[in-house]
Design a protein around this motif. Sequence first.
Motif, PDB file in Angstrom:
ATOM      1  N   UNK A  41       0.847  -1.190   0.000  1.00 18.71           N
ATOM      2  CA  UNK A  41       0.000   0.000   0.000  1.00 18.71           C
ATOM      3  C   UNK A  41       0.882   1.238   0.000  1.00 18.71           C
ATOM      4  N   UNK A  42       0.694   2.091  -0.997  1.00 22.68           N
ATOM      5  CA  UNK A  42       1.347   3.389  -1.042  1.00 22.68           C
ATOM      6  C   UNK A  42       0.348   4.438  -0.526  1.00 22.68           C
ATOM      7  N   UNK A  43       0.868   5.598  -0.162  1.00 25.38           N
ATOM      8  CA  UNK A  43      -0.001   6.645   0.378  1.00 25.38           C
ATOM      9  C   UNK A  43       0.290   7.988  -0.287  1.00 25.38           C
ATOM     10  N   UNK A  44      -0.784   8.739  -0.539  1.00 26.60           N
ATOM     11  CA  UNK A  44      -0.624  10.087  -1.078  1.00 26.60           C
ATOM     12  C   UNK A  44      -1.362  11.070  -0.163  1.00 26.60           C
ATOM     13  N   UNK A  45      -0.687  12.175   0.198  1.00 24.85           N
ATOM     14  CA  UNK A  45      -1.308  13.108   1.136  1.00 24.85           C
ATOM     15  C   UNK A  45      -2.400  13.971   0.500  1.00 24.85           C
ATOM     16  N   UNK A 203      -9.348  14.330 -12.020  1.00 24.36           N
ATOM     17  CA  UNK A 203      -8.175  15.114 -12.418  1.00 24.36           C
ATOM     18  C   UNK A 203      -8.278  15.675 -13.838  1.00 24.36           C
ATOM     19  N   UNK A 204      -9.126  15.109 -14.677  1.00 21.41           N
ATOM     20  CA  UNK A 204      -9.269  15.658 -16.030  1.00 21.41           C
ATOM     21  C   UNK A 204      -9.829  17.095 -15.991  1.00 21.41           C
ATOM     22  N   UNK A 205     -10.541  17.446 -14.924  1.00 20.89           N
ATOM     23  CA  UNK A 205     -11.077  18.808 -14.815  1.00 20.89           C
ATOM     24  C   UNK A 205     -10.068  19.774 -14.212  1.00 20.89           C
ATOM     25  N   UNK A 206      -9.047  19.212 -13.558  1.00 20.75           N
ATOM     26  CA  UNK A 206      -8.056  20.050 -12.869  1.00 20.75           C
ATOM     27  C   UNK A 206      -6.950  20.480 -13.831  1.00 20.75           C
ATOM     28  N   UNK A 207      -6.695  19.607 -14.793  1.00 20.40           N
ATOM     29  CA  UNK A 207      -5.629  19.854 -15.760  1.00 20.40           C
ATOM     30  C   UNK A 207      -5.811  21.204 -16.455  1.00 20.40           C
ATOM     31  N   UNK A 208      -4.793  22.060 -16.327  1.00 27.17           N
ATOM     32  CA  UNK A 208      -4.829  23.351 -17.003  1.00 27.17           C
ATOM     33  C   UNK A 208      -5.921  24.288 -16.502  1.00 27.17           C
ATOM     34  N   UNK A 239      -1.142  19.423 -10.036  1.00 21.64           N
ATOM     35  CA  UNK A 239       0.279  19.305 -10.372  1.00 21.64           C
ATOM     36  C   UNK A 239       1.031  20.635 -10.353  1.00 21.64           C
ATOM     37  N   UNK A 240       0.322  21.757 -10.462  1.00 20.32           N
ATOM     38  CA  UNK A 240       1.023  23.045 -10.532  1.00 20.32           C
ATOM     39  C   UNK A 240       0.479  24.040  -9.501  1.00 20.32           C
ATOM     40  N   UNK A 241       1.348  25.004  -9.178  1.00 19.86           N
ATOM     41  CA  UNK A 241       0.958  26.085  -8.266  1.00 19.86           C
ATOM     42  C   UNK A 241      -0.222  26.860  -8.838  1.00 19.86           C
ATOM     43  N   UNK A 242      -0.220  27.039 -10.163  1.00 15.62           N
ATOM     44  CA  UNK A 242      -1.285  27.808 -10.810  1.00 15.62           C
ATOM     45  C   UNK A 242      -2.639  27.117 -10.623  1.00 15.62           C
ATOM     46  N   UNK A 243      -2.637  25.798 -10.745  1.00 15.72           N
ATOM     47  CA  UNK A 243      -3.886  25.051 -10.520  1.00 15.72           C
ATOM     48  C   UNK A 243      -4.335  25.200  -9.074  1.00 15.72           C
ATOM     49  N   UNK A 244      -3.374  25.124  -8.155  1.00 19.02           N
ATOM     50  CA  UNK A 244      -3.695  25.280  -6.730  1.00 19.02           C
ATOM     51  C   UNK A 244      -4.302  26.650  -6.455  1.00 19.02           C
ATOM     52  N   UNK A 256      -4.937  17.263  -3.716  1.00 19.67           N
ATOM     53  CA  UNK A 256      -4.103  16.062  -3.714  1.00 19.67           C
ATOM     54  C   UNK A 256      -3.440  15.992  -5.081  1.00 19.67           C
ATOM     55  N   UNK A 257      -2.155  15.661  -5.119  1.00 17.80           N
ATOM     56  CA  UNK A 257      -1.499  15.561  -6.419  1.00 17.80           C
ATOM     57  C   UNK A 257       0.013  15.639  -6.327  1.00 17.80           C
ATOM     58  N   UNK A 258       0.671  15.484  -7.484  1.00 19.65           N
ATOM     59  CA  UNK A 258       2.125  15.455  -7.534  1.00 19.65           C
ATOM     60  C   UNK A 258       2.742  16.748  -7.023  1.00 19.65           C
ATOM     61  N   UNK A 259       1.991  17.859  -7.058  1.00 20.48           N
ATOM     62  CA  UNK A 259       2.512  19.125  -6.537  1.00 20.48           C
ATOM     63  C   UNK A 259       2.985  18.958  -5.088  1.00 20.48           C
ATOM     64  N   UNK A 260       2.287  18.131  -4.335  1.00 17.99           N
ATOM     65  CA  UNK A 260       2.637  17.924  -2.920  1.00 17.99           C
ATOM     66  C   UNK A 260       3.485  16.673  -2.752  1.00 17.99           C
TER      67      UNK A 260
END
Length: 279
Positions: A41-45, A203-208, A239-244, A256-260
């Motif tokens: 089991x992996x975990x993502x914050x 995540x498809x809605x978060x992209x860009x 994935x990006x600060x801009x999305x955040x 939640x995402x690779x940004x963190x």
Amino acid sequence: AAKEQRNSYRLFAPHWTETLPRQLVLENGLRATALDGELEVFYQPQMDCRSGRLVGLEALTRWNHPVLGLISPQEFIPMAEEIGIIADMDEWVLENVCRQHVRWEEVLGYPVKVAVNLSARQLHRPHLPERIRQLLQRHKVDPSQLEIEITESAGLTKAEATIRLLKELRRIGIGTAIDDFGTGHSALAYLKKFDFSVLKIDKTFIRGLDHDPVNRALVQAIVGMAHALGLKTVAEGVETEAELERLKQIGCDAVQGYLFSQPLPASEMEKFLASIRHR
Ligand code: C2E
Ligand code: CA
Ligand code: CA
Ligand code: CA
């Protein structure tokens, strides 16, 4: 050196791995796998959107195949469903999550809420909520520390049974999240009927999000609707600060995402959690 090793291993790999299709090799392996040996089991914050504080972790399972390497759940979960071991696998994941939960509280000095994905086929197993309740009790984990994630397309098919299941989980005190929201086919009005506590925006809605006006309008509408219905929102795949930044403006609750962080093994996640604690 690792690469060399992998190549040489290939050379001496048994003949069947060369001739049998990947699917068959994986299915055979999945059957034979003692779940404890090769699954992990992996975990993502998940972070609070405004404060940046940790609000939870999502458990994401990986299969480390002895020959083929790390296999994505997208590949092996459907197989596990097909060959009928998904219930055992989901239970194994829950058991692991509970054990790790106890350990986190020891190491970090505070409990961390964990979200677990449940397979659609698991949903209508008899006494599922009671089984989960007993598991939590056995490990002395408070039900409020667990959230069950159900994918929209999967969860909303057998409507009446799903409504009952969600009610029961919520009655026990377990959180319920609708996963991949926006990718299924259910009417928005359905949300009112289902007892979810969290809505996860796909995540498809978060992209860009920062430069895509259509996605921005959609996410705004989804968050507004979720809040009107009393649901918390989690954006996945940030994935990006801009999305955040956009998500903050829109008023999304958690991200939640690779940004963190990418999903990490428990031991590495412990280090990550220790590092953000002292920030
Ligand atoms: P999911 O629940 O929608 O999980 C989100 C997926 O997005 C994960 O893929 C995660 O690693 C990935 N992800 C996280 N952050 C980012 C990001 O910033 N960008 C991008 N592009 N991707 C990101 P993963 O780990 O391969 O899992 C795939 C799916 O497998 C999950 O989708 C979930 O539905 C299922 N799954 C995972 N673990 C389990 C499990 O233990 N049991 C069951 N039944 N299903 C599981
Ligand atoms: Ca999920
Ligand atoms: Ca998702
Ligand atoms: Ca998904």
